[in-house]
Design a protein around this motif. Structure first.
Motif, short mmCIF file in Angstrom:
data_model
loop_
_atom_site.label_atom_id
_atom_site.label_comp_id
_atom_site.label_asym_id
_atom_site.label_seq_id
_atom_site.Cartn_x
_atom_site.Cartn_y
_atom_site.Cartn_z
N LYS A 213 7.38 29.10 -3.31
CA LYS A 213 7.73 29.16 -4.74
C LYS A 213 7.69 27.79 -5.42
CE LYS A 213 10.73 33.23 -4.26
NZ LYS A 213 12.10 33.76 -4.45
N TYR A 214 7.64 26.71 -4.62
CA TYR A 214 7.70 25.37 -5.19
C TYR A 214 6.55 24.50 -4.69
CZ TYR A 214 12.52 26.58 -6.39
OH TYR A 214 13.64 27.19 -6.89
N MET A 215 6.19 23.51 -5.48
CA MET A 215 5.29 22.45 -5.04
C MET A 215 6.15 21.26 -4.61
SD MET A 215 2.10 20.50 -6.96
CE MET A 215 3.09 19.45 -8.03
N SER A 216 5.87 20.70 -3.42
CA SER A 216 6.59 19.53 -2.91
C SER A 216 5.74 18.29 -3.11
CB SER A 216 6.92 19.70 -1.42
OG SER A 216 7.64 20.89 -1.18
N LEU A 217 6.40 17.18 -3.47
CA LEU A 217 5.68 15.95 -3.77
C LEU A 217 6.44 14.76 -3.19
CD1 LEU A 217 3.02 15.60 -5.32
CD2 LEU A 217 4.35 15.01 -7.35
N TYR A 218 5.73 13.87 -2.47
CA TYR A 218 6.38 12.75 -1.80
C TYR A 218 5.58 11.46 -1.99
CZ TYR A 218 8.79 16.54 0.64
OH TYR A 218 9.52 17.67 0.94
N LEU A 219 6.31 10.36 -2.12
CA LEU A 219 5.71 9.03 -2.10
C LEU A 219 5.74 8.52 -0.67
CD1 LEU A 219 4.66 6.45 -3.55
CD2 LEU A 219 7.06 5.74 -3.76
N SER A 220 4.60 8.12 -0.14
CA SER A 220 4.49 7.67 1.25
C SER A 220 4.09 6.20 1.30
CB SER A 220 3.47 8.51 1.99
OG SER A 220 3.82 9.88 1.97
N GLU B 199 0.83 -1.21 0.00
CA GLU B 199 0.00 0.00 0.00
C GLU B 199 0.86 1.26 0.00
OE1 GLU B 199 -3.51 0.29 0.10
OE2 GLU B 199 -3.37 -1.81 -0.53
N TRP B 200 0.46 2.24 -0.84
CA TRP B 200 1.16 3.51 -0.96
C TRP B 200 0.15 4.65 -1.01
CZ3 TRP B 200 6.44 2.65 -1.18
CH2 TRP B 200 6.84 1.37 -1.55
N TYR B 201 0.63 5.87 -0.80
CA TYR B 201 -0.18 7.06 -1.06
C TYR B 201 0.76 8.22 -1.35
CZ TYR B 201 0.73 8.14 3.91
OH TYR B 201 1.32 8.39 5.12
N ILE B 202 0.22 9.29 -1.91
CA ILE B 202 1.03 10.44 -2.31
C ILE B 202 0.71 11.61 -1.39
CG2 ILE B 202 1.44 12.14 -4.15
CD1 ILE B 202 0.85 9.84 -6.13
N LYS B 203 1.75 12.28 -0.95
CA LYS B 203 1.64 13.43 -0.07
C LYS B 203 2.09 14.66 -0.83
CE LYS B 203 2.66 14.53 4.77
NZ LYS B 203 3.41 14.06 5.98
N ARG C 158 10.80 1.27 5.68
CA ARG C 158 10.80 0.24 6.72
C ARG C 158 9.52 0.21 7.55
NH1 ARG C 158 16.23 1.88 6.51
NH2 ARG C 158 17.65 0.11 6.10
N ARG C 159 8.74 1.28 7.53
CA ARG C 159 7.55 1.33 8.37
C ARG C 159 6.50 2.24 7.74
NH1 ARG C 159 11.46 4.48 10.73
NH2 ARG C 159 10.92 6.68 11.06
N PRO C 160 5.24 2.07 8.12
CA PRO C 160 4.19 2.94 7.59
C PRO C 160 4.44 4.40 7.96
CG PRO C 160 3.26 1.03 8.71
CD PRO C 160 4.72 1.02 9.00
N GLY C 161 4.08 5.30 7.06
CA GLY C 161 4.24 6.72 7.31
C GLY C 161 5.54 7.30 6.79
N LYS C 162 6.49 6.43 6.43
CA LYS C 162 7.76 6.89 5.89
C LYS C 162 7.54 7.43 4.48
CE LYS C 162 12.29 7.08 6.54
NZ LYS C 162 12.90 7.79 7.65
N TYR C 163 8.18 8.56 4.14
CA TYR C 163 7.98 9.11 2.81
C TYR C 163 9.28 9.65 2.23
CZ TYR C 163 7.54 13.54 5.44
OH TYR C 163 7.75 14.59 6.27
N LYS C 164 9.37 9.62 0.90
CA LYS C 164 10.53 10.12 0.15
C LYS C 164 10.02 10.93 -1.03
CE LYS C 164 13.73 7.62 2.39
NZ LYS C 164 14.89 8.18 3.10
N GLY C 165 10.80 11.92 -1.44
CA GLY C 165 10.38 12.70 -2.60
C GLY C 165 11.19 13.97 -2.74
#
Length: 404
Positions: free
Chosen positions: A86-93, A69-73, A128-135
């Motif tokens: 000035k920027y839009m931030s986007l992360y895969l969670s 399971e994934w979601y986008i933040k 490694r665990r739920p809630g972790k995000y990268k982007g």
């Protein structure tokens, strides 16, 4: 490659800068490869994300890629205040429990629906665990975003390639099961077999053959006795006073296996309806004597679960004498309750408590006296339904207490 999606419905910004998890309309993800990779397509309403505020975000619904399971933040006006919106931030969670390593990519579609601007993770990222995000905190400049808007919306594709999910990477036909450690059982068998023992303990006339090194590793007191400058250093036979053989046997069981003997065995070691409590009381004393802190806590836990009028006074005395403040508080609360107090005062343990711990004895009597007076007063006040009388009696009680 095919995608399925509907418009995202964005809830407006909450006060005080708080942004809730947002409910969106249903969306679908299309897996490119069932297990190893997949993509998810989002459609944003451009006017809906204006002026949401720096640091505020919304979350997409969960989607599944590779069985995980994934979601986008998304932070429409950026994650960091220093970027001044000035920027839009986007992360895969991540929303699953299994540790997984992935490579992922976010891609903007132009007004014709063709992939254009994209950012791909250069290295493998491990979740490694739920809630972790990268982007990316600077996925795209807000000013540049408008060139991708068509009919007041723009679209982003998130692609995920699973590199090595621990639960999925193992071959399905390779069912290698690693059993749990049996070291405690093996050490317990070593104790029972007496193989390689190098010292003897005599407790209540019963002889125990044990291993010096194991005792020293588990207990600093045994270490000092067996390897320090104390007189037992070179002894081959040591006598222990003031301890029952059944207690020492249970103590050795814990030292070798890090667990207590079976409850049935503990109960059979002592006669009477409160056999388990009595055994735990003796083990608490032994644990404190040999600085076995884990065993001491185990005994406290078991005693706190089995407090009774017949045994609470003895347990309370032991808690006071062996520095067990939590167990002491539990026993005091039980002992000062009116329904328990009258049963407790007739026990031998309570007589012993009055002699061995006079301060605790006094505290119980004072608390019980206060509780009884207040309870009697409350009953009388309820019958008379007289609030003034209730206040006067309580005030009189408090004044008398302060002059003692």
């Amino acid at each position: 490659m095919s995608y399925a999606c509907r418009y995202i419905q964005l809830i407006t910004k909450m006060p005080n800068g708080r942004t809730p998890r947002v409910d969106f309309t249903d969306q679908a993800s299309t897996s490119i490869t069932e297990i190893t990779s997949g993509s998810y397509r989002l459609k944003f309403g451009f006017s809906q994300i204006k002026d949401i505020g720096i640091g505020n975000f919304f979350l997409s619904p969960n989607f599944t890629i590779g069985g995980l399971e994934w979601y986008i933040k998304c932070y429409p006006e950026g994650y960091y205040a220093k970027d001044k919106g000035k920027y839009m931030s986007l992360y895969l969670s991540y929303a699953s429990e299994t540790e997984v390593s992935v490579i992922f990519e976010f891609c903007l579609l132009d007004r014709k629906g063709n992939p254009t601007t994209s950012l791909r993770s250069r290295n493998t990222h491990t979740f490694r665990r739920p809630g972790k995000y990268k982007g990316w905190s600077k996925f795209i400049k807000r000013d540049d975003l408008e060139m991708y808007v068509r009919d007041d919306h723009f679209e982003v594709i998130c692609s995920v390639a699973i590199v090595s999910p621990k639960s999925l990477a193992e071959p399905q036909n390779c069912l290698i099961v690693v059993p749990p450690s049996d070291l405690p059982e093996q050490l317990g068998q070593l104790l029972r077999s007496q193989e390689g023992t190098d010292i003897t303990f005599v407790v209540g006339g019963e002889i125990f053959y044990v291993h010096k090194l194991l005792l020293a590793l588990r207990s600093p007191v045994f270490k000092a006795e067996l390897f320090g400058p104390m007189k037992e250093n070179h002894a081959k036979r040591i006598t222990i006073e003031d301890m029952e053989p059944v207690v020492f046997k249970a103590l050795l069981h814990f030292i070798y296996t890090d667990s207590l003997p079976e409850e049935k065995e503990l109960k059979n070691s002592v006669d009477g309806p409160d056999a388990l409590t009595i055994m735990m009381q003796h083990l608490l004393v032994a644990a404190d004597r040999y600085a076995l802190e884990r065993l001491k806590l185990i005994c406290q836990k078991e005693l706190s679960k089995n407090v009774s009028a017949a045994t609470v006074a003895t347990t309370l005395a032991l808690a006071e004498q062996h520095n067990c403040p939590q167990l002491k508080d539990i026993c005091l609360e039980f002992a000062t309750a009116r329904e328990n107090y009258h049963q407790m005062v007739s026990t031998e343990g309570y007589k012993h408590l009055s002699l061995s711990c006079p301060s605790i004895f006094k505290e119980i009597e004072e608390k019980h006296g206060a509780t009884t007076l207040i309870d009697d007063f409350a009953e009388q006040a309820d019958e008379d339904n007289n609030r003034d009388q209730r206040f006067s009696l309580l005030k009189l009680f408090l004044c008398n207490g302060s002059t003692k």
